[in-house]
Write a protein that holds these residues in place. Structure first.
Motif, PDB file in Angstrom:
ATOM      1  N   UNK A  98       0.767  -1.505   0.189  1.00 42.81           N
ATOM      2  CA  UNK A  98      -0.363   0.203   0.377  1.00 42.81           C
ATOM      3  C   UNK A  98       0.817   0.952  -0.150  1.00 42.81           C
ATOM      4  N   UNK A  99       1.625   1.308   0.860  1.00 45.09           N
ATOM      5  CA  UNK A  99       2.807   2.532   1.063  1.00 45.09           C
ATOM      6  C   UNK A  99       3.703   2.320  -0.633  1.00 45.09           C
ATOM      7  N   UNK A 100       3.777   1.030  -1.018  1.00 40.49           N
ATOM      8  CA  UNK A 100       4.863   1.538  -2.260  1.00 40.49           C
ATOM      9  C   UNK A 100       3.877   1.871  -3.397  1.00 40.49           C
ATOM     10  N   UNK A 101       2.262   1.971  -3.186  1.00 36.43           N
ATOM     11  CA  UNK A 101       1.893   2.139  -4.419  1.00 36.43           C
ATOM     12  C   UNK A 101       1.221   4.081  -4.177  1.00 36.43           C
ATOM     13  N   UNK A 102       1.871   4.209  -3.384  1.00 40.16           N
ATOM     14  CA  UNK A 102       1.047   5.936  -3.308  1.00 40.16           C
ATOM     15  C   UNK A 102       2.779   6.597  -3.831  1.00 40.16           C
ATOM     16  N   UNK A 103       2.045   7.665  -4.146  1.00 41.51           N
ATOM     17  CA  UNK A 103       2.595   8.702  -4.955  1.00 41.51           C
ATOM     18  C   UNK A 103       3.518   9.300  -4.269  1.00 41.51           C
ATOM     19  N   UNK A 104       5.102   9.692  -4.266  1.00 38.40           N
ATOM     20  CA  UNK A 104       5.751  10.729  -3.829  1.00 38.40           C
ATOM     21  C   UNK A 104       6.850   9.144  -2.661  1.00 38.40           C
ATOM     22  N   UNK A 105       6.012   8.296  -2.638  1.00 44.58           N
ATOM     23  CA  UNK A 105       6.685   6.797  -1.813  1.00 44.58           C
ATOM     24  C   UNK A 105       8.018   6.160  -2.541  1.00 44.58           C
ATOM     25  N   UNK A 106       9.227   6.860  -2.531  1.00 48.25           N
ATOM     26  CA  UNK A 106      10.928   5.425  -3.004  1.00 48.25           C
ATOM     27  C   UNK A 106      11.324   5.257  -2.377  1.00 48.25           C
ATOM     28  N   UNK A 107      11.801   4.121  -2.885  1.00 53.24           N
ATOM     29  CA  UNK A 107      13.302   3.770  -1.750  1.00 53.24           C
ATOM     30  C   UNK A 107      14.317   3.559  -2.452  1.00 53.24           C
ATOM     31  N   UNK A 108      13.917   4.044  -4.156  1.00 58.51           N
ATOM     32  CA  UNK A 108      15.272   4.057  -4.967  1.00 58.51           C
ATOM     33  C   UNK A 108      15.644   4.964  -6.076  1.00 58.51           C
ATOM     34  N   UNK A 109      14.966   6.062  -5.266  1.00 56.09           N
ATOM     35  CA  UNK A 109      16.351   7.440  -5.283  1.00 56.09           C
ATOM     36  C   UNK A 109      15.149   7.856  -6.934  1.00 56.09           C
ATOM     37  N   UNK A 110      14.144   7.306  -7.124  1.00 58.95           N
ATOM     38  CA  UNK A 110      13.055   8.319  -8.564  1.00 58.95           C
ATOM     39  C   UNK A 110      12.418   9.383  -7.883  1.00 58.95           C
ATOM     40  N   UNK A 111      11.045   8.601  -8.655  1.00 61.97           N
ATOM     41  CA  UNK A 111      10.413  10.333  -8.802  1.00 61.97           C
ATOM     42  C   UNK A 111       9.128   9.347  -7.073  1.00 61.97           C
ATOM     43  N   UNK A 112       9.237   8.402  -6.853  1.00 58.40           N
ATOM     44  CA  UNK A 112       8.049   7.621  -6.253  1.00 58.40           C
ATOM     45  C   UNK A 112       6.648   7.431  -6.673  1.00 58.40           C
ATOM     46  N   UNK A 113       6.839   7.702  -8.028  1.00 60.03           N
ATOM     47  CA  UNK A 113       5.352   7.684  -9.100  1.00 60.03           C
ATOM     48  C   UNK A 113       5.598   6.251  -9.405  1.00 60.03           C
ATOM     49  N   UNK A 114       6.349   5.460  -9.579  1.00 61.37           N
ATOM     50  CA  UNK A 114       5.967   3.916 -11.025  1.00 61.37           C
ATOM     51  C   UNK A 114       4.982   3.717 -10.849  1.00 61.37           C
ATOM     52  N   UNK A 115       4.614   2.207  -9.465  1.00 59.77           N
ATOM     53  CA  UNK A 115       3.220   2.058  -9.229  1.00 59.77           C
ATOM     54  C   UNK A 115       2.264   2.799  -9.353  1.00 59.77           C
TER      55      UNK A 115
END
Lengths: 137, 133
Positions: free
Chosen positions: B88-105
């Motif tokens: 659920x957290x990984x799906x949220x916009x703004x969340x990133x663990x890989x240095x990206x924009x946190x919009x991927x999923x």
């Protein structure tokens, strides 16, 4: 990296123009960032145009690279205008939710040059530094 | 149309996967906007593999609706990487663990019609997406 793999950067008037014709990968993107910043220093360019006419997919990686370039160029007193975005790319970016923070956009190279010229004139008139405005898509 | 599989091991494989999916979408009859959305989604999924799991695979195949009428494209991205503890957290916009924009999923889900994710920590992740014509 081979010399032909680098993205060429041209100078038109007081501005730099770079047209991305290949798929950006990490190493190429970093080289492109360094080359652009060096060229801004060398040429004292007042603005930067990045042409993405040939780019058919703009993902979050490329977006991040472009936003970083604009941010770095801005720190060096140079505005960045992104030109040539294909309609399907614009639709996809908007739906995906990607924001090109700090980057102006124009339809094509010609309009990008007009935007930068107007911006440069306005800044001379105001006696202030360039690159202080931001626009979001 | 034959199903295709692209092994994702290095950055350039991302380009191969998205070019392949775009040409398959075109061949099936998707318009240019849908082709671009699908290719962008695959680019995100493939980059997640190289960023988080080092290697994995992208499988692309033609699918048909239950009534046999509608046609679409299905993409499965799978890896044996670290997995995602909090989906659920990984799906949220703004969340990133890989240095990206946190919009991927979240963004990928918006670009496609169907989105399913399964992940087991220390075992791997599977994302299945579909786009209907």
């Amino acid at each position: 990296m081979l010399e032909q793999d680098r993205i060429p950067i041209l100078k038109i008037e007081d501005f730099l123009v770079a047209s991305i014709q290949v798929a950006l990968h990490d190493q190429l993107a970093m080289q492109f960032q360094t080359d652009l910043l060096n060229k801004i220093t060398m040429t004292k360019a007042k603005g930067l145009i990045i042409d993405i006419t040939a780019i058919d997919v703009v993902d979050s990686f490329i977006t991040r690279i472009l936003v970083e370039i604009a941010s770095m160029a801005n720190l060096m007193g140079s505005d960045t205008v992104l030109v040539g975005m294909q309609p399907e790319v614009a639709i996809t970016l908007a739906e995906f939710g990607m924001e090109l923070t700090g980057i102006d956009t124009a339809l094509n190279l010609e309009q990008g040059l007009v935007l930068l010229r107007n911006s440069a004139e306005r800044n001379v008139g105001d006696g202030c530094q360039k690159g202080t405005h931001q626009r979001r898509i | 149309m034959d199903a295709k599989k692209v092994l994702i091991k290095e950055e350039y494989d991302i380009v191969i996967a998205r070019s392949l999916v775009k040409s398959m979408a075109k061949e099936l009859g998707f318009g240019i906007v849908a082709q671009t959305k699908i290719a962008t989604a695959v680019s995100e999924l493939a980059r997640n593999i190289t960023t988080h799991a080092k290697e994995g695979a992208i499988e692309i195949r033609e699918v048909h609706g239950e009534d046999g009428g509608k046609e679409g494209l299905e993409i499965i991205a799978s890896d044996h990487g670290p997995g995602i503890a909090n989906i659920a957290q990984a799906m949220k916009d703004g969340y990133t663990s890989g240095g990206g924009l946190g919009l991927g999923l979240g963004g990928t889900k918006r670009l496609m019609d169907e989105f399913e994710i399964k992940s087991v920590v220390d075992s791997g992740t599977m994302v299945r997406v579909r786009k209907w014509m």
